[in-house]
Design a protein around this motif. Structure first.
Motif, mmCIF file in Angstrom:
data_model
loop_
_atom_site.group_PDB
_atom_site.id
_atom_site.type_symbol
_atom_site.label_atom_id
_atom_site.label_comp_id
_atom_site.label_asym_id
_atom_site.label_seq_id
_atom_site.Cartn_x
_atom_site.Cartn_y
_atom_site.Cartn_z
ATOM 1 N N THR A 9 0.644 -1.018 -0.227
ATOM 2 C CA THR A 9 -0.094 0.125 -0.762
ATOM 3 C C THR A 9 0.799 1.396 0.129
ATOM 4 N N ASP A 10 1.989 1.580 -0.118
ATOM 5 C CA ASP A 10 3.088 2.657 -0.238
ATOM 6 C C ASP A 10 3.525 2.658 -1.288
ATOM 7 N N VAL A 68 0.052 1.428 -9.981
ATOM 8 C CA VAL A 68 0.321 2.377 -9.562
ATOM 9 C C VAL A 68 -0.918 3.272 -9.019
ATOM 10 N N ALA A 69 -1.771 2.801 -8.824
ATOM 11 C CA ALA A 69 -2.930 3.385 -8.461
ATOM 12 C C ALA A 69 -3.252 2.693 -7.131
ATOM 13 N N LYS A 70 -2.201 1.448 -6.477
ATOM 14 C CA LYS A 70 -2.140 1.134 -5.396
ATOM 15 C C LYS A 70 -1.640 2.510 -4.424
ATOM 16 N N THR A 71 -0.857 2.603 -4.639
ATOM 17 C CA THR A 71 -0.104 3.860 -4.080
ATOM 18 C C THR A 71 0.254 4.708 -4.303
ATOM 19 N N GLY A 72 0.114 5.135 -5.845
ATOM 20 C CA GLY A 72 0.458 6.024 -6.343
ATOM 21 C C GLY A 72 1.930 6.870 -5.913
ATOM 22 N N LYS A 73 3.029 6.172 -5.400
ATOM 23 C CA LYS A 73 5.004 6.128 -5.623
ATOM 24 C C LYS A 73 4.593 5.281 -6.554
ATOM 25 N N GLU A 80 -2.867 9.667 -10.653
ATOM 26 C CA GLU A 80 -2.536 8.724 -9.652
ATOM 27 C C GLU A 80 -1.787 9.259 -8.388
ATOM 28 N N LEU A 81 -0.669 9.744 -9.205
ATOM 29 C CA LEU A 81 0.429 9.930 -8.596
ATOM 30 C C LEU A 81 0.645 11.222 -7.354
#
Lengths: 327, 435
Positions: free
Chosen positions: A203-204, A251-256, A284-285
C-alpha cells in the motif's frame, strides 16, 4: 509438485514442446552434444537426436537467419544465442527480417520463431557476458519480448512463446538460472504473453520490475515490511506487448512508483513505463516517478567492487523505496 | 584481526555451493593460499584457499550444507581481533545518533506543506476536502495521498472545499466553546477540529476570522522562506539630501507639465542604487546553494503596497534608463499594481529591491530580503533636522538608508562600502544638476 530451478524450467519447457510438436527444433552454439554452456538443453540431443538439436557454427547471424527461413517454411525453431551479448551480429536478421516478415508480406507469411538468450550481470562475467540488451529491441515493432523471473513463469511463458505465431525474444537472466527455485507443475500449461503479475501486494510504494531485479525488489520489500513500509511489486514478465492496464492498476495502489531494471538508465525500458504512467495515470501520482537502473557506462566492469556499484541490489532498492515512502 | 572466508563464485551462473569436505578444523594453523575446504557446485568441484595466514577459529557451514555465493563459511583469526569489534560498535553508535538528528530535523521542516501531488489534488477535489485542514506526514510536511485517504476514511475534516459562509463557521466555533460542559459531544461534532490545531489560536467572542487570500498566502510563504533561508544582517546610513530636495523642487512643476507624470524622489534613489550596483556586483547577485551567481542585468524590484497586499514589480535593465525613463517606469508599474493589472513579466527577474518606506513616514525599517536576491534597500522619510555642518548647526534635509543583506553572500564591509556610494551619489545631487 517438484521444486525445480529456473534453468530446469527452461529445459522442461523445451522438452515438453518438442515432445508435443514435431516441428519444434533447437539450434545454437553447443546446444547439442554439450547440452548448452549453461546446460539449458541438457539431455535433449540424446532424446531428440541431431536433426532436432543442431550444433551450429559460431555465427549468430546464421543461427537466426536459418531459424527465420525454417519458421517461414512452417517449422517452430528455438534459436539459442549463447549470451545475449553475442546477439549483435544477428540484429539485422531480427530487426529487418523476423520483425517485418508478417507486415511486409501483408500477412501472407509469418515467423513463429523463438530466440532464447541468457542476459544480465552480477556473475563476474564482465563486459561480454553480462549485458542486458532488451532496450535495443523494445522499440522495434514486430517483436515480442518476454523476460520471466520465476521457474513457473519460465515454463508457462516459454511454451507460449514457442506456440506464438510471431517472433519472440525470450531473455533469461543467467543469475536466476540456479538461484531461483520453486514448485512447478508437471502438467502442461501456458501463461499468456503480455500479462504482468502482482508478485506482492502493498500500500505504500509500487515497484515495477522484471527478471533478477524483481527478486531484489521482493527481498527489499520483505525487509521494509519490518520497518512498516508496505511494498506492492509488479512483475512485468513481458515487456512487449506491455501490460499497460496492470501497470496503471499497480500505480493506483500507492501513487508512488519505482521502476527497476539492470539495463542502462538512458533509453531503458523504465523510461517507456514511466511515460505510460505519466500519460495515463497522472492523477494517481503522489510522488515523482523514480527509476533505479544500471548506470550509463559502456559495460559491466570486471572489478568486483565496480560490478557491485553497477548492479541494482536489495540495499539500493530498499533505500530508494524508503525515500519514496517518506516523500 | 579476524577474516571471513566466503563461499566463492565458481562459474558464471553458479549461485551456491555445497561444502564437500573440510580440510582443516578449528584451531588449525593455515597459511595463505592453503586449501581449507572443498566445495561442490553443479558444474565443478574446487578447493577454497585461505586468503590470509592465521588460525582457523570457526567453521560456520557443515559438510554437506549448501550456501549462497558470498556467504561466510569460516573465520580465520590473526592478532588484534578484539580491537576491531569495539571499533565497529562505536561506529554503529555514531551512525544511530546521526540518524536521530536527521529525524528531528525532518519533523520541523514544513517547506513541502503546500506542494500537492496530482493524486492529492484529485482526491481532495473528488471528496470536497480542504487541504489546509490536513496535517501532512510526508517529507517537509507534505500532505501525502495516504493522509488524504485517511481523512476520507475517518469522514472527519470533510467540508466543502469551496466556501462556507464565515459567519456560520464563527457561530459553530463559538458554540463549540460554549458547549464546554459536554466536551466529548462538542469534540466529536465539530468537523474542523484539525484546523484549530496548527495555529493553536483560540477564538473568543467577537473575533473575526478572515480567510487568507492567495496573495496573502504567497506573501506569507515568501517572507517565511526568506527569513528562514537567508541570514539577515542590517545596517543603516544617514544621507544629507538637501541638494536633491532643492533639485526636485526646482524641476517638479515643469516636469509634470512636460512629461505628464510626477517627479518623485524614487527615480533618483533607483539611479543612485543602480550606479552603485555596477561598482559592487556582489550586491546584484543570487545565492544558488553551492555558488553565488552575479547577475549581469540590473533589474530593480520596487516594493509597491496596495491596501491589503504588497507587490514587487520589476524595472528591467534599470541601468539603461535615465531619471526620466525611471520616473515613467515607476509611474507605469505603480499604476498597474493599483489597478491589479500586473502581468507575470512585470514581476519576474528582479535582482535587487528598492523600498520607499518614507512614503508612509517611516524613518527606520528592517526590511526582509526579496529572496533569493542578496539585499534590499529602504529609503526612509526625508526630514529636516539640525545637523552639524562645518562646525555649525544647520537645518538640512536628512534621509536614512536602511539595508538588509543576505549574510551568506555579503559581509558588512562590502555592504557598507556599497551603501556609502549610494549615500555619496544622493548627496552629489544639487539644485543645478542636469538630469
Amino acid at each position: 509438485m517438484p521444486v525445480i530451478s529456473y534453468i530446469d524450467a527452461v529445459t522442461l519447457a523445451l522438452k515438453e514442446e518438442m515432445e508435443r510438436d514435431a516441428r519444434v527444433f533447437i539450434l545454437g552454439e553447443d546446444v547439442g552434444v554439450r547440452g548448452g554452456v549453461f546446460r539449458a538443453t541438457a539431455g535433449l540431443y540424446e532424446q531428440f537426436g541431431e536433426k532436432r538439436v543442431l550444433d551450429t557454427p559460431l555465427t549468430e547471424s546464421a543461427i537466426v537467419g536459418v531459424a527465420i527461413g525454417a519458421a517461414a517454411y512452417g517449422m517452430r525453431p528455438v534459436a539459442e544465442i549463447q549470451f545475449a551479448d553475442f546477439i549483435m551480429p544477428a540484429v539485422n536478421q531480427i530487426v529487418s527480417e523476423a520483425a517485418k516478415l508478417r507486415y511486409r508480406s501483408n500477412g501472407a507469411w509469418n515467423c513463429p520463431l523463438v530466440i532464447r538468450a541468457p542476459y544480465g550481470g552480477g556473475v563476474h562475467g564482465a563486459l561480454y557476458h553480462s549485458q542486458s540488451v532488451e532496450k535495443i529491441f523494445a522499440g522495434v515493432p514486430g517483436l515480442k519480448i518476454v523476460m520471466p523471473s520465476t521457474p513457473y513463469d519460465v515454463k508457462g511463458l516459454l511454451k507460449a512463446a514457442i506456440r506464438d505465431e510471431d517472433p519472440v525474444l525470450f531473455f533469461e537472466h543467467k543469475r536466476c538460472y540456479r538461484l531461483i527455485k520453486e514448485e512447478v507443475p508437471e502438467e502442461d500449461y501456458t501463461i499468456p504473453i503480455g500479462k504482468a503479475e502482482v508478485k506482492r501486494e502493498g500500500t505504500d510504494v509500487t515497484v515495477i520490475s522484471y527478471g533478477l531485479t524483481l527478486h531484489f525488489a521482493l527481498k527489499a520489500a520483505e525487509e521494509l515490511a519490518e520497518e512498516g513500509i508496505s511494498v506492492h511489486v509488479l512483475d512485468l514478465r513481458t515487456l512487449i506487448p506491455l501490460d499497460k492496464e496492470a501497470v496503471i492498476e499497480a500505480v493506483a495502489k500507492t501513487g508512488k512508483v519505482l521502476i527497476i531494471h539492470e539495463d542502462n538508465l538512458t533509453g531503458g525500458f523504465a523510461g517507456e513505463v514511466a511515460a505510460v504512467i505519466a500519460e495515463e495515470a497522472f492523477f494517481e501520482l503522489d510522488a515523482p516517478i523514480r527509476r533505479l537502473c544500471g548506470p550509463d557506462v559502456p559495460a559491466m566492469p570486471y572489478s568486483p567492487p565496480l560490478e557491485k556499484e553497477f548492479m541494482p541490489s536489495p540495499e539500493k532498492i530498499a533505500k530508494a523505496i524508503r525515500e519514496l515512502a517518506e516523500f | 584481526m579476524a577474516t571471513d572466508i566466503l563461499m566463492p563464485q565458481l562459474g558464471e551462473s553458479v549461485t551456491e555451493g555445497t561444502i564437500a569436505k573440510w580440510l582443516k578444523k578449528p584451531g588449525d594453523k593455515v597459511a595463505k593460499y592453503e586449501p581449507i575446504c572443498e566445495v561442490e557446485t553443479d558444474k565443478v568441484t574446487a578447493e577454497v584457499p585461505s586468503t590470509i595466514s592465521g588460525t582457523l577459529t570457526e567453521i560456520l557451514v557443515n559438510e554437506g550444507e549448501t550456501v549462497e555465493v558470498g556467504k561466510r563459511i569460516a573465520r580465520i583469526a590473526e592478532e588484534g581481533a578484539v580491537e576491531e569489534k569495539t571499533l565497529a560498535r562505536e561506529e554503529e553508535n555514531t551512525e544511530e545518533a546521526a540518524k536521530e538528528e536527521t529525524h528531528a530535523e525532518v519533523a520541523e521542516d514544513q517547506s513541502m506543506k503546500h506542494r500537492y501531488s496530482p493524486a492529492v489534488l484529485r482526491l481532495a477535489q473528488e471528496n470536497g476536502i480542504d487541504l489546509t485542514n490536513i496535517q501532512g506526514t510526508g517529507k517537509g510536511g507534505r500532505i501525502t495521498r495516504k493522509d488524504v485517504l485517511r481523512v476520507i476514511e475517518e469522514g472527519k475534516g470533510i467540508q466543502p472545499a469551496v466556501t462556507e459562509p464565515v459567519e456560520e463557521k464563527q457561530a459553530l466555533q463559538r458554540e463549540g466553546n460554549k458547549g464546554a460542559p459536554e466536551p466529548s459531544r462538542a469534540e466529536s461534532q465539530i468537523p474542523d477540529k484539525p484546523k484549530a490545531k496548527p495555529s493553536g489560536v483560540v477564538l473568543e467572542e467577537g473575533d473575526i476570522e478572515v480567510p487568507v487570500s492567495g496573495v496573502r498566502r504567497t506573501i506569507a510563504e515568501r517572507m517565511v522562506m526568506s527569513k528562514h533561508e537567508a541570514p539577515h544582517a542590517w545596517l543603516m546610513m544617514e544621507a544629507d539630501v538637501t541638494g536633491l530636495v532643492e533639485l526636485r523642487n526646482r524641476l517638479k512643476e515643469e516636469f509634470k507639465q512636460r512629461e505628464g507624470v510626477s517627479l518623485t524622489f524614487v527615480p533618483f534613489f533607483i539611479k543612485a542604487v543602480v550606479d552603485s550596483l555596477k561598482e559592487f556586483p556582489y550586491l546584484n547577485s543570487v545565492w544558488a546553494g553551492d555558488k553565488i551567481i552575479l547577475k549581469k542585468r540590473i533589474n530593480i524590484s520596487l516594493a509597491v503596497a496596495t491596501e491589503d497586499a504588497l507587490f514587487v514589480p520589476v524595472i528591467h535593465d534599470a541601468d539603461e534608463k535615465s531619471i526620466l525613463g525611471l520616473a515613467k517606469e515607476v509611474h507605469r508599474l505603480a499604476k498597474k499594481t493599483r489597478e491589479g493589472k500586473l502581468e507575470l513579466n512585470d514581476l519576474q527577474g528582479g535582482t535587487f529591491t528598492v523600498n520607499n518606506t518614507g512614503a508612509f513616514g517611516s524613518i527606520a525599517s528592517s526590511p526582509i530580503i526579496n529572496y533569493p536576491q542578496a539585499a534590499i534597500l529602504s529609503f526612509e522619510s526625508i526630514v529636516k533636522r539640525p545637523v552639524v555642518k562645518e562646525d555649525a548647526i544647520a537645518i538640512r534635509d536628512q534621509i536614512n538608508l536602511c539595508m538588509s543583506i543576505d549574510h551568506r553572500i555579503l559581509d558588512g564591509l562590502m555592504a557598507g562600502k556599497f551603501l556609502k556610494r549610494v549615500k555619496e551619489r544622493l548627496e552629489a545631487f544639487g539644485p543645478d544638476t542636469q538630469i
